[in-house]
Write a protein that holds these residues in place. Structure first.
Motif, mmCIF file in Angstrom:
data_model
loop_
_atom_site.group_PDB
_atom_site.id
_atom_site.type_symbol
_atom_site.label_atom_id
_atom_site.label_comp_id
_atom_site.label_asym_id
_atom_site.label_seq_id
_atom_site.Cartn_x
_atom_site.Cartn_y
_atom_site.Cartn_z
ATOM 1 N N GLU A 1 -27.064 48.108 -61.590
ATOM 2 C CA GLU A 1 -28.605 47.266 -61.132
ATOM 3 C C GLU A 1 -28.817 45.791 -60.894
ATOM 4 O OE1 GLU A 1 -31.259 50.440 -63.052
ATOM 5 O OE2 GLU A 1 -31.830 50.615 -60.777
ATOM 6 N N TYR A 2 -28.046 45.075 -61.943
ATOM 7 C CA TYR A 2 -28.074 44.256 -62.122
ATOM 8 C C TYR A 2 -27.714 42.697 -61.743
ATOM 9 C CZ TYR A 2 -31.262 45.249 -66.496
ATOM 10 O OH TYR A 2 -32.210 45.269 -66.783
ATOM 11 N N SER A 3 -27.670 41.936 -61.540
ATOM 12 C CA SER A 3 -26.717 40.974 -60.871
ATOM 13 C C SER A 3 -25.565 39.540 -61.693
ATOM 14 C CB SER A 3 -27.660 40.312 -59.774
ATOM 15 O OG SER A 3 -27.823 41.454 -58.623
ATOM 16 N N TYR A 4 -26.727 39.509 -62.980
ATOM 17 C CA TYR A 4 -26.236 38.031 -63.501
ATOM 18 C C TYR A 4 -26.589 38.522 -64.707
ATOM 19 C CZ TYR A 4 -27.808 36.202 -59.449
ATOM 20 O OH TYR A 4 -28.507 35.333 -59.128
ATOM 21 N N TRP A 5 -25.287 38.769 -66.212
ATOM 22 C CA TRP A 5 -24.325 38.452 -67.166
ATOM 23 C C TRP A 5 -23.643 37.215 -67.783
ATOM 24 C CZ3 TRP A 5 -24.708 44.105 -68.613
ATOM 25 C CH2 TRP A 5 -24.652 44.938 -67.420
ATOM 26 N N GLY A 6 -24.617 37.586 -68.701
ATOM 27 C CA GLY A 6 -24.089 36.785 -70.208
ATOM 28 C C GLY A 6 -23.020 36.892 -70.952
ATOM 29 N N GLN A 7 -22.257 35.832 -71.683
ATOM 30 C CA GLN A 7 -21.319 36.281 -71.738
ATOM 31 C C GLN A 7 -20.898 37.301 -73.204
ATOM 32 O OE1 GLN A 7 -22.615 34.476 -73.035
ATOM 33 N NE2 GLN A 7 -23.194 33.867 -75.171
ATOM 34 N N VAL B 1 -29.550 32.442 -62.083
ATOM 35 C CA VAL B 1 -29.925 32.454 -63.348
ATOM 36 C C VAL B 1 -28.471 32.273 -64.661
ATOM 37 C CG1 VAL B 1 -30.133 35.019 -63.859
ATOM 38 C CG2 VAL B 1 -31.790 33.363 -65.786
ATOM 39 N N GLN B 2 -28.110 31.336 -65.838
ATOM 40 C CA GLN B 2 -27.556 31.625 -66.998
ATOM 41 C C GLN B 2 -28.054 32.097 -68.045
ATOM 42 O OE1 GLN B 2 -28.040 28.568 -65.248
ATOM 43 N NE2 GLN B 2 -26.751 29.547 -63.318
ATOM 44 N N LEU B 3 -27.124 33.007 -68.092
ATOM 45 C CA LEU B 3 -27.975 33.702 -69.682
ATOM 46 C C LEU B 3 -26.770 32.889 -70.669
ATOM 47 C CD1 LEU B 3 -28.389 37.368 -68.044
ATOM 48 C CD2 LEU B 3 -30.492 34.867 -68.257
ATOM 49 N N VAL B 4 -27.623 33.007 -71.342
ATOM 50 C CA VAL B 4 -26.658 32.734 -73.336
ATOM 51 C C VAL B 4 -27.249 33.615 -74.254
ATOM 52 C CG1 VAL B 4 -25.652 31.078 -74.729
ATOM 53 C CG2 VAL B 4 -26.268 30.670 -72.414
ATOM 54 N N TYR C 1 -24.421 42.288 -74.497
ATOM 55 C CA TYR C 1 -24.397 41.707 -73.502
ATOM 56 C C TYR C 1 -26.297 41.171 -73.117
ATOM 57 C CZ TYR C 1 -19.577 41.877 -72.731
ATOM 58 O OH TYR C 1 -18.212 41.840 -73.228
ATOM 59 N N CYS C 2 -26.522 40.941 -72.456
ATOM 60 C CA CYS C 2 -27.800 40.203 -72.085
ATOM 61 C C CYS C 2 -27.468 40.506 -70.377
ATOM 62 C CB CYS C 2 -28.392 39.581 -72.372
ATOM 63 S SG CYS C 2 -30.109 38.617 -71.913
ATOM 64 N N ALA C 3 -28.325 41.038 -69.398
ATOM 65 C CA ALA C 3 -27.978 41.178 -67.844
ATOM 66 C C ALA C 3 -29.905 40.955 -67.755
ATOM 67 C CB ALA C 3 -28.191 42.057 -67.715
ATOM 68 N N ALA C 4 -29.459 40.075 -66.379
ATOM 69 C CA ALA C 4 -31.100 40.007 -65.847
ATOM 70 C C ALA C 4 -30.987 40.271 -64.117
ATOM 71 C CB ALA C 4 -31.107 38.140 -65.655
ATOM 72 N N GLU C 5 -31.743 40.969 -63.356
ATOM 73 C CA GLU C 5 -31.715 41.199 -61.917
ATOM 74 C C GLU C 5 -32.903 40.371 -61.767
ATOM 75 O OE1 GLU C 5 -30.069 41.718 -59.888
ATOM 76 O OE2 GLU C 5 -30.856 42.981 -57.856
ATOM 77 N N ARG C 6 -33.838 40.176 -60.482
ATOM 78 C CA ARG C 6 -34.418 39.678 -59.750
ATOM 79 C C ARG C 6 -35.660 40.989 -59.263
ATOM 80 N NH1 ARG C 6 -37.152 34.583 -58.145
ATOM 81 N NH2 ARG C 6 -38.459 34.755 -56.528
ATOM 82 N N ASP C 7 -36.374 40.803 -59.304
ATOM 83 C CA ASP C 7 -37.576 42.234 -59.155
ATOM 84 C C ASP C 7 -38.995 42.191 -58.598
ATOM 85 O OD1 ASP C 7 -39.718 43.725 -60.813
ATOM 86 O OD2 ASP C 7 -38.144 44.740 -60.046
ATOM 87 N N VAL C 8 -39.832 43.306 -57.936
ATOM 88 C CA VAL C 8 -40.193 41.732 -57.657
ATOM 89 C C VAL C 8 -41.201 43.402 -57.254
ATOM 90 C CG1 VAL C 8 -39.768 41.127 -55.271
ATOM 91 C CG2 VAL C 8 -40.012 43.407 -54.744
#
Length: 126
Positions: A112-118, A2-5, A95-102
Motif C-alpha cells: 500500500e506504500y509508494s515511498y520508502w526510506g533507505q 516525498v523523500q524519507l530518511v 524502514y519508514c514508508a509513506a502513502e498519500r492519503d485522503v
C-alpha cells in the motif's frame, strides 16, 4: 514526491530502548499516512506500526504491541518509533514508508506504500 530518511538505529542490549526518527522532505507529511516496517535477514519485510495522517489512528503488529509506540509531528515533518523492552527478535533493518492519503486511515500492508526510506539497522544483543 516525498523523500524519507530514517535515523536512530544502533546496537542495544535486550530490555533497552531506542527511538527511531523518519524525517521527510519534498512534501508535507500531513497529507500522508505513515508506517514503520522491518526486515530481518532471510525474512520478508513486515509491518511494525502505522499511523494515519492526523495521528488519530494507529496500528501495531502483535509482536510489538505494548512495547513500541508510533507518533508523528507534522509540524516537524517527522515520524517516530519509540521502541522499549527490546528483544533479540527485534533485530532488523527498520524502514519508514509513506502513502498519500485522503481517507484518514492508516495502511498496514507494504504494497500500500509508494515511498520508502533507505532503512536503519537495529541490533539487539541478548
Amino acid at each position: 514526491q516525498v523523500q524519507l530518511v530514517e535515523s536512530g538505529g544502533g546496537l542495544v542490549q535486550a530490555g533497552g530502548s531506542l527511538r527511531l526518527s523518519c524525517a521527510a522532505s519534498g512534501r508535507t507529511i500531513s497529507n500522508y499516512a505513515m508506517g514503520w516496517f522491518r526486515q530481518a535477514p532471510g525474512k520478508e519485510r513486515e509491518v511494525v506500526a502505522a499511523i494515519s495522517r492526523s495521528g488519530g489512528s494507529t496500528y501495531y503488529a502483535d509482536s510489538v504491541k505494548g512495547r513500541f509506540t508510533i507518533s508523528r509531528d507534522n509540524a516537524k515533518n517527522t515520524v517516530y518509533l519509540q521502541m522499549n523492552s527490546l528483544k533479540f527478535g527485534d533485530t532488523a533493518v527498520y524502514y519508514c514508508a509513506a502513502e498519500r492519503d485522503v481517507s484518514g486511515r492508516y495502511y498496514s500492508k507494504k504494497y500500500e506504500y509508494s515511498y520508502w526510506g533507505q532503512g536503519t539497522q537495529v541490533t539487539v544483543s541478548s
